[in-house]
Write a protein that holds these residues in place. Structure first.
Motif, PDB file in Angstrom:
ATOM      1  N   ALA A 131       0.828  -1.204   0.000  1.00 49.10           N
ATOM      2  CA  ALA A 131       0.000   0.000   0.000  1.00 49.10           C
ATOM      3  C   ALA A 131       0.865   1.258   0.000  1.00 49.10           C
ATOM      4  CB  ALA A 131      -0.924  -0.007   1.215  1.00 49.10           C
ATOM      5  N   TYR A 132       1.947   1.231   0.761  1.00 52.41           N
ATOM      6  CA  TYR A 132       2.846   2.384   0.847  1.00 52.41           C
ATOM      7  C   TYR A 132       3.437   2.726  -0.514  1.00 52.41           C
ATOM      8  CZ  TYR A 132       6.995   5.084   2.213  1.00 52.41           C
ATOM      9  OH  TYR A 132       7.961   6.053   2.325  1.00 52.41           O
ATOM     10  N   GLU A 133       3.997   1.738  -1.172  1.00 54.86           N
ATOM     11  CA  GLU A 133       4.658   1.967  -2.456  1.00 54.86           C
ATOM     12  C   GLU A 133       3.659   2.290  -3.564  1.00 54.86           C
ATOM     13  OE1 GLU A 133       7.764   2.036  -3.558  1.00 54.86           O
ATOM     14  OE2 GLU A 133       8.848   1.568  -1.713  1.00 54.86           O
ATOM     15  N   ILE A 173       8.498  -5.242 -10.294  1.00 50.55           N
ATOM     16  CA  ILE A 173       9.776  -5.644 -10.911  1.00 50.55           C
ATOM     17  C   ILE A 173      10.886  -5.788  -9.873  1.00 50.55           C
ATOM     18  CG2 ILE A 173      11.529  -5.023 -12.596  1.00 50.55           C
ATOM     19  CD1 ILE A 173       8.847  -5.977 -13.762  1.00 50.55           C
ATOM     20  N   PRO A 174      11.168  -4.786  -9.030  1.00 49.67           N
ATOM     21  CA  PRO A 174      12.192  -5.004  -8.000  1.00 49.67           C
ATOM     22  C   PRO A 174      11.805  -6.058  -6.977  1.00 49.67           C
ATOM     23  CG  PRO A 174      11.132  -2.868  -7.721  1.00 49.67           C
ATOM     24  CD  PRO A 174      10.681  -3.393  -9.033  1.00 49.67           C
ATOM     25  N   THR A 175      10.504  -6.240  -6.734  1.00 44.58           N
ATOM     26  CA  THR A 175      10.071  -7.262  -5.787  1.00 44.58           C
ATOM     27  C   THR A 175      10.375  -8.655  -6.325  1.00 44.58           C
ATOM     28  OG1 THR A 175       8.317  -5.814  -4.965  1.00 44.58           O
ATOM     29  CG2 THR A 175       8.119  -8.161  -4.481  1.00 44.58           C
ATOM     30  N   VAL A 176      10.085  -8.863  -7.604  1.00 46.22           N
ATOM     31  CA  VAL A 176      10.436 -10.137  -8.237  1.00 46.22           C
ATOM     32  C   VAL A 176      11.949 -10.344  -8.209  1.00 46.22           C
ATOM     33  CG1 VAL A 176      10.468 -11.389 -10.431  1.00 46.22           C
ATOM     34  CG2 VAL A 176       8.380 -10.241  -9.679  1.00 46.22           C
ATOM     35  N   GLY A 177      12.696  -9.264  -8.445  1.00 45.88           N
ATOM     36  CA  GLY A 177      14.147  -9.354  -8.385  1.00 45.88           C
ATOM     37  C   GLY A 177      14.640  -9.772  -7.012  1.00 45.88           C
ATOM     38  N   ALA A 178      13.962  -9.289  -5.953  1.00 46.89           N
ATOM     39  CA  ALA A 178      14.360  -9.642  -4.591  1.00 46.89           C
ATOM     40  C   ALA A 178      14.148 -11.118  -4.320  1.00 46.89           C
ATOM     41  CB  ALA A 178      13.581  -8.800  -3.589  1.00 46.89           C
ATOM     42  N   PHE A 179      13.034 -11.681  -4.834  1.00 46.16           N
ATOM     43  CA  PHE A 179      12.758 -13.097  -4.622  1.00 46.16           C
ATOM     44  C   PHE A 179      13.595 -13.984  -5.539  1.00 46.16           C
ATOM     45  CE2 PHE A 179       8.820 -11.396  -2.738  1.00 46.16           C
ATOM     46  CZ  PHE A 179       8.776 -12.149  -1.569  1.00 46.16           C
ATOM     47  N   LEU A 186      18.463  -4.827  -5.690  1.00 51.18           N
ATOM     48  CA  LEU A 186      19.483  -3.784  -5.786  1.00 51.18           C
ATOM     49  C   LEU A 186      19.886  -3.541  -7.236  1.00 51.18           C
ATOM     50  CD1 LEU A 186      21.490  -1.854  -4.423  1.00 51.18           C
ATOM     51  CD2 LEU A 186      23.071  -3.785  -4.218  1.00 51.18           C
ATOM     52  N   VAL A 187      20.015  -4.609  -8.015  1.00 52.92           N
ATOM     53  CA  VAL A 187      20.385  -4.473  -9.432  1.00 52.92           C
ATOM     54  C   VAL A 187      19.319  -3.667 -10.176  1.00 52.92           C
ATOM     55  CG1 VAL A 187      20.785  -5.720 -11.588  1.00 52.92           C
ATOM     56  CG2 VAL A 187      21.785  -6.560  -9.460  1.00 52.92           C
ATOM     57  N   VAL A 188      18.052  -3.918  -9.877  1.00 51.59           N
ATOM     58  CA  VAL A 188      16.965  -3.172 -10.529  1.00 51.59           C
ATOM     59  C   VAL A 188      17.081  -1.683 -10.202  1.00 51.59           C
ATOM     60  CG1 VAL A 188      14.470  -2.802 -10.614  1.00 51.59           C
ATOM     61  CG2 VAL A 188      15.386  -5.129 -10.626  1.00 51.59           C
ATOM     62  N   TYR A 189      17.327  -1.362  -8.935  1.00 53.72           N
ATOM     63  CA  TYR A 189      17.407   0.043  -8.538  1.00 53.72           C
ATOM     64  C   TYR A 189      18.655   0.726  -9.097  1.00 53.72           C
ATOM     65  CZ  TYR A 189      13.524  -0.712  -5.315  1.00 53.72           C
ATOM     66  OH  TYR A 189      12.294  -0.998  -4.789  1.00 53.72           O
ATOM     67  N   HIS A 204      12.365  -1.119 -13.933  1.00 50.41           N
ATOM     68  CA  HIS A 204      11.003  -0.938 -13.439  1.00 50.41           C
ATOM     69  C   HIS A 204      10.356   0.286 -14.087  1.00 50.41           C
ATOM     70  CE1 HIS A 204      13.781   1.321 -11.104  1.00 50.41           C
ATOM     71  NE2 HIS A 204      12.935   1.766 -10.206  1.00 50.41           N
ATOM     72  N   ASP A 205      11.155   1.339 -14.377  1.00 47.15           N
ATOM     73  CA  ASP A 205      10.622   2.517 -15.067  1.00 47.15           C
ATOM     74  C   ASP A 205      10.225   2.181 -16.501  1.00 47.15           C
ATOM     75  OD1 ASP A 205      10.867   4.621 -13.090  1.00 47.15           O
ATOM     76  OD2 ASP A 205      13.028   4.401 -13.306  1.00 47.15           O
ATOM     77  N   LYS A 206      11.049   1.394 -17.167  1.00 51.02           N
ATOM     78  CA  LYS A 206      10.755   1.048 -18.567  1.00 51.02           C
ATOM     79  C   LYS A 206       9.462   0.240 -18.670  1.00 51.02           C
ATOM     80  CE  LYS A 206      15.544   1.139 -20.201  1.00 51.02           C
ATOM     81  NZ  LYS A 206      15.334   2.269 -21.142  1.00 51.02           N
ATOM     82  N   VAL A 207       9.282  -0.709 -17.758  1.00 50.85           N
ATOM     83  CA  VAL A 207       8.061  -1.519 -17.788  1.00 50.85           C
ATOM     84  C   VAL A 207       6.834  -0.659 -17.502  1.00 50.85           C
ATOM     85  CG1 VAL A 207       6.832  -3.397 -16.628  1.00 50.85           C
ATOM     86  CG2 VAL A 207       9.246  -3.664 -17.188  1.00 50.85           C
TER      87      VAL A 207
END
Length: 217
Positions: A131-133, A173-179, A186-189, A204-207
């Motif tokens: 919800a925050y994000e 996208i970064p959440t999937v990267g974390a799992f 970190l790579v996504v960011y 994540h911006d491109k998507v």
């Protein structure tokens, strides 16, 4: 009998004036020549220029600073959720009689009870983080960390706020990267560092078709 314009005795057709600019040279199509060109924005390709009034792109220092602030805030919230559970665990372990033959069993039972409470706590925290994000990015264009450093997330082509769909894509996208990988998030960011489009877009911006802009400070 009229013999035409005395200043043009040979009847040659005079070139028409072009009120919009220089006349196109011979062999160059007239359409669009001499008209004001599309305004250029530093860092953006011409075919994907932002809408007029869109602020400049945010630097990576501010973006990573905002992410750090958000991470600290979320960690504090998570710690607040976990603190009562740890307190209960410590009390249960201390209540075990260290001289008793069942001491190990008592401690194991306390740990099992603690682990059983972790799942609902983790699930609750995930909902809050979601919800925050998503909600803040969708309707405000910024999390608290981004607001603190003066940056916003906008749709790349319109300058509008991302909305629920764009905010969700940007989060997932970064959440999937974390799992998927320990350092995947970190790579996504960090991916805007090697973006060749000139927009400093991460994966994540491109998507989500978003850009991060600097609005103040």
């Amino acid at each position: 009998m009229s013999f035409g314009d005395p200043n043009n005795p040979y009847g040659q057709q005079q070139p028409q004036s072009n009120p919009y600019g220089q006349q196109a040279p011979q062999g160059v199509p007239q359409q669009g020549y001499g008209y004001p060109q599309q305004q250029q924005y530093p860092g953006y390709p011409q075919q994907a220029a932002p809408m007029p009034g869109v602020p400049p792109l945010a630097g990576m220092g501010r973006r990573l600073g905002a992410r750090l602030i958000d991470g600290v805030l979320l960690f504090v919230v998570y710690a607040v959720f976990l603190a009562p559970k740890f307190t209960t665990l410590i009390d249960d372990v201390q209540a075990c009689d260290s001289t008793s033959s069942t001491y190990d069993t008592c401690v194991n039972d306390a740990l099992s009870d603690f682990q059983s409470t972790m799942l609902p706590v983790a699930a609750t925290f995930m909902v809050l983080m979601l919800a925050y994000e998503i909600l803040l990015i969708a309707f405000v264009g910024a999390t608290l960390g981004k607001l603190a450093v003066g940056i916003r997330v906008l749709k790349a082509e319109t300058g509008a706020k991302p909305g629920i769909g764009g905010a969700f894509l940007r989060w997932v996208i970064p959440t999937v990267g974390a799992f998927a990988c320990g350092i995947g998030q970190l790579v996504v960011y960090l991916s805007p560092f090697w973006d060749k489009s000139g927009r400093k877009q991460g994966w994540h911006d491109k998507v989500a078709s978003t850009v991060v802009v600097h609005v103040k400070g």
